[in-house]
Motif scaffolding. Structure first.
Motif, PDB file in Angstrom:
ATOM      1  N   LYS A  61       0.827  -1.201   0.000  1.00 44.74           N
ATOM      2  CA  LYS A  61       0.000   0.000   0.000  1.00 44.74           C
ATOM      3  C   LYS A  61       0.861   1.251   0.000  1.00 44.74           C
ATOM      4  O   LYS A  61       0.585   2.206  -0.723  1.00 44.74           O
ATOM      5  CB  LYS A  61      -0.926   0.013   1.209  1.00 44.74           C
ATOM      6  N   ASN A  62       1.910   1.262   0.825  1.00 42.25           N
ATOM      7  CA  ASN A  62       2.773   2.433   0.924  1.00 42.25           C
ATOM      8  C   ASN A  62       3.559   2.674  -0.362  1.00 42.25           C
ATOM      9  O   ASN A  62       3.761   3.818  -0.760  1.00 42.25           O
ATOM     10  CB  ASN A  62       3.744   2.293   2.093  1.00 42.25           C
ATOM     11  N   GLU A  63       4.003   1.626  -0.985  1.00 37.08           N
ATOM     12  CA  GLU A  63       4.848   1.752  -2.178  1.00 37.08           C
ATOM     13  C   GLU A  63       4.025   2.035  -3.431  1.00 37.08           C
ATOM     14  O   GLU A  63       4.410   2.863  -4.254  1.00 37.08           O
ATOM     15  CB  GLU A  63       5.665   0.469  -2.364  1.00 37.08           C
ATOM     16  N   TYR A  64       2.912   1.350  -3.578  1.00 36.04           N
ATOM     17  CA  TYR A  64       2.154   1.428  -4.829  1.00 36.04           C
ATOM     18  C   TYR A  64       0.729   1.931  -4.650  1.00 36.04           C
ATOM     19  O   TYR A  64       0.090   2.322  -5.619  1.00 36.04           O
ATOM     20  CB  TYR A  64       2.132   0.061  -5.522  1.00 36.04           C
ATOM     21  N   GLY A  65       0.204   1.863  -3.437  1.00 36.72           N
ATOM     22  CA  GLY A  65      -1.154   2.322  -3.185  1.00 36.72           C
ATOM     23  C   GLY A  65      -2.235   1.429  -3.776  1.00 36.72           C
ATOM     24  O   GLY A  65      -3.399   1.769  -3.741  1.00 36.72           O
ATOM     25  N   ILE A  66      -1.822   0.293  -4.308  1.00 36.04           N
ATOM     26  CA  ILE A  66      -2.770  -0.622  -4.946  1.00 36.04           C
ATOM     27  C   ILE A  66      -2.356  -2.055  -4.674  1.00 36.04           C
ATOM     28  O   ILE A  66      -1.269  -2.316  -4.197  1.00 36.04           O
ATOM     29  CB  ILE A  66      -2.832  -0.403  -6.479  1.00 36.04           C
ATOM     30  N   TYR A  67      -3.225  -2.965  -5.013  1.00 38.54           N
ATOM     31  CA  TYR A  67      -2.906  -4.377  -4.883  1.00 38.54           C
ATOM     32  C   TYR A  67      -2.553  -5.008  -6.221  1.00 38.54           C
ATOM     33  O   TYR A  67      -2.030  -6.096  -6.275  1.00 38.54           O
ATOM     34  CB  TYR A  67      -4.060  -5.156  -4.262  1.00 38.54           C
ATOM     35  N   ALA A  68      -2.896  -4.359  -7.323  1.00 41.85           N
ATOM     36  CA  ALA A  68      -2.619  -4.913  -8.647  1.00 41.85           C
ATOM     37  C   ALA A  68      -1.214  -4.516  -9.080  1.00 41.85           C
ATOM     38  O   ALA A  68      -0.839  -3.357  -8.984  1.00 41.85           O
ATOM     39  CB  ALA A  68      -3.636  -4.402  -9.657  1.00 41.85           C
ATOM     40  N   PHE A  69      -0.457  -5.474  -9.543  1.00 43.27           N
ATOM     41  CA  PHE A  69       0.919  -5.231  -9.947  1.00 43.27           C
ATOM     42  C   PHE A  69       1.103  -5.601 -11.409  1.00 43.27           C
ATOM     43  O   PHE A  69       0.543  -6.577 -11.895  1.00 43.27           O
ATOM     44  CB  PHE A  69       1.888  -6.097  -9.135  1.00 43.27           C
TER      45      PHE A  69
ATOM     46  N   PHE B 285       8.790  -4.856  -6.255  1.00 38.30           N
ATOM     47  CA  PHE B 285       8.266  -5.060  -4.911  1.00 38.30           C
ATOM     48  C   PHE B 285       8.925  -6.270  -4.246  1.00 38.30           C
ATOM     49  O   PHE B 285       9.263  -6.224  -3.062  1.00 38.30           O
ATOM     50  CB  PHE B 285       6.746  -5.212  -4.941  1.00 38.30           C
ATOM     51  N   ALA B 286       9.130  -7.329  -5.001  1.00 41.98           N
ATOM     52  CA  ALA B 286       9.810  -8.506  -4.456  1.00 41.98           C
ATOM     53  C   ALA B 286      11.212  -8.134  -3.989  1.00 41.98           C
ATOM     54  O   ALA B 286      11.687  -8.627  -2.952  1.00 41.98           O
ATOM     55  CB  ALA B 286       9.870  -9.614  -5.499  1.00 41.98           C
ATOM     56  N   THR B 287      11.891  -7.273  -4.723  1.00 41.78           N
ATOM     57  CA  THR B 287      13.225  -6.814  -4.329  1.00 41.78           C
ATOM     58  C   THR B 287      13.163  -6.030  -3.024  1.00 41.78           C
ATOM     59  O   THR B 287      14.009  -6.204  -2.139  1.00 41.78           O
ATOM     60  CB  THR B 287      13.835  -5.947  -5.446  1.00 41.78           C
ATOM     61  N   ILE B 288      12.141  -5.191  -2.885  1.00 42.06           N
ATOM     62  CA  ILE B 288      11.964  -4.422  -1.650  1.00 42.06           C
ATOM     63  C   ILE B 288      11.722  -5.355  -0.467  1.00 42.06           C
ATOM     64  O   ILE B 288      12.309  -5.193   0.609  1.00 42.06           O
ATOM     65  CB  ILE B 288      10.795  -3.424  -1.801  1.00 42.06           C
ATOM     66  N   ILE B 289      10.866  -6.340  -0.646  1.00 42.42           N
ATOM     67  CA  ILE B 289      10.561  -7.302   0.419  1.00 42.42           C
ATOM     68  C   ILE B 289      11.817  -8.097   0.796  1.00 42.42           C
ATOM     69  O   ILE B 289      12.113  -8.281   1.981  1.00 42.42           O
ATOM     70  CB  ILE B 289       9.431  -8.264  -0.011  1.00 42.42           C
ATOM     71  N   ALA B 290      12.551  -8.561  -0.194  1.00 39.38           N
ATOM     72  CA  ALA B 290      13.766  -9.332   0.077  1.00 39.38           C
ATOM     73  C   ALA B 290      14.785  -8.494   0.838  1.00 39.38           C
ATOM     74  O   ALA B 290      15.421  -8.983   1.787  1.00 39.38           O
ATOM     75  CB  ALA B 290      14.367  -9.849  -1.226  1.00 39.38           C
TER      76      ALA B 290
END
Length: 67
Positions: A11-19, A27-32
């Protein structure tokens, strides 16, 4: 990191759930990176204060995450 953390980050990074495929990869890189840092911090917190090897292990974890 739990599912609520991941959803909050999305939500903070993209404001949406659809990628898109590209944004999902980003986003996977951010999570990792966040998980890698959490692991390194846990090692430092556990043994860094009394054992220099703790800092070396934390540095190795961070370096692995930067590959």
């Amino acid at each position: 990191m739990n599912i609520e953390d991941i959803i909050r980050m999305a939500k903070n990074e993209y404001g949406i759930y659809a990628f898109t495929a590209e944004s999902l990869a980003e986003f996977a890189t951010i999570i990792a990176a966040a998980e890698c840092e959490a692991c390194a911090k846990a090692v430092e917190d556990y043994c860094g204060a009394w054992d220099d090897e703790g800092y070396a292990l934390a540095a190795a974890i961070r370096a692995r995450g930067n590959k």
